[in-house]
Design a protein around this motif. Sequence first.
Motif, PDB file in Angstrom:
ATOM      1  N   THR A   1      43.504   2.768  -4.905  1.00  0.00           N
ATOM      2  CA  THR A   1      44.637   1.853  -4.796  1.00  0.00           C
ATOM      3  C   THR A   1      45.402   1.793  -6.110  1.00  0.00           C
ATOM      4  OG1 THR A   1      43.550  -0.197  -5.536  1.00  0.00           O
ATOM      5  CG2 THR A   1      43.254   0.433  -3.225  1.00  0.00           C
TER       6      THR A   1
ATOM      7  N   SER B   1      40.408   1.176  -7.984  1.00  0.00           N
ATOM      8  CA  SER B   1      41.682   0.461  -8.090  1.00  0.00           C
ATOM      9  C   SER B   1      42.263   0.640  -9.487  1.00  0.00           C
ATOM     10  CB  SER B   1      41.476  -1.030  -7.802  1.00  0.00           C
ATOM     11  OG  SER B   1      41.040  -1.219  -6.464  1.00  0.00           O
TER      12      SER B   1
ATOM     13  N   LEU C   1      46.178  -6.563 -10.248  1.00  0.00           N
ATOM     14  CA  LEU C   1      44.889  -5.885 -10.104  1.00  0.00           C
ATOM     15  C   LEU C   1      43.753  -6.890 -10.023  1.00  0.00           C
ATOM     16  CD1 LEU C   1      43.075  -3.406 -10.034  1.00  0.00           C
ATOM     17  CD2 LEU C   1      43.187  -3.338 -12.539  1.00  0.00           C
TER      18      LEU C   1
ATOM     19  N   ALA D   1      42.526  -3.103   2.145  1.00  0.00           N
ATOM     20  CA  ALA D   1      41.817  -2.072   1.385  1.00  0.00           C
ATOM     21  C   ALA D   1      40.536  -1.654   2.102  1.00  0.00           C
ATOM     22  CB  ALA D   1      41.502  -2.587  -0.021  1.00  0.00           C
TER      23      ALA D   1
END
Length: 341
Positions: free
Chosen positions: A197, A19, A26, A324
Amino acid sequence: MIAPPPGYQDVAGPLRIVSLGGGTGLSGLLHGLKEYARRGQVDITAIVTVTDDGGSSGRLRREFDILPPGDIRNCMVALSEDEALLGKLFQYRFSSGKGLKGHSFGNLFLTALTHVTGDFPRAVKVSSEVLAIYGRIYPSTNQNVGLRATMEDNSVIEGETKISKSRKRIRRLELIPNKVRPLRDAIEAIAAADLITMGPGSLYTSVIPNLLVDGIASAIRRAQATKAYFANLMWQPWETMQFSASDHLKAIFSHGGKGTVDRVILNTRPLSGAQRRRYAAEKVFPVEMDSPRIEEMGVQVVGRSLLARSEKVRHDADAIAAVALELAIEARVRRINLRGK
């Protein structure tokens, strides 16, 4: 905690999720993924932007010549085993004291460890061990970098804080210095990922700066992983006013190249009347979820109910983590099938 989607039991080994980003977006995603990591279902790597020059991080950066610790501190707390105690300790902010006021304990801890170890990434690793985090956290680069933006009127603004406060539209973003090296561990994590991501978070000050570090965008484009961008829910005051979701994607492609994203994750749950009124008073409105334009750009749209139930408009951490996980499973199964052919 949301149960893993169907198909997880058919996937061998923990799913590798990388990520990229910064800020609260985040850390929210990492918080949602933590329970999957605790169960051994997910292996998490966070790659964090290091261009912050405001607040406590900016002061420490100027006074001690270190990378800004704030966003990394938030990620460590989000992934920590004991958010209730150690997390609160690292987030504790001094409200008084000459030289201390405004600093968080975690920022000071990372600053001290950087000087003890002689290396910021090493300090992050040791701090992560203290907090017993689930996963790994890397700064996108170990070099001291800043941001420079060229605006629509060709004026140039330097510094993340000044850029985010400017009322001019950003045309192009670059790092100062222009050429900075990524951490080898970060590049290796990207190459091995099932899912990469980006977002949610500030487009120009959290997401794109990672793509400007030499080698990161090209590593993402080469990776066999699914590459997902979690689109923001609201306009960012001045930074992305009147941006649609496809405008966000265009900016990412402009800075990172086509192939850095192949999925855009959009929220399908409407805002409440109270939420709309709260933000409309500041002339901030929801990001237009223009799926047809995104698909015209060769990117698949994934729509889910992602809005948290709160006064402020925020992504639901469990909901975005579930998406995710779903995408990581899809990517792992695809890779297994390709190897079997």
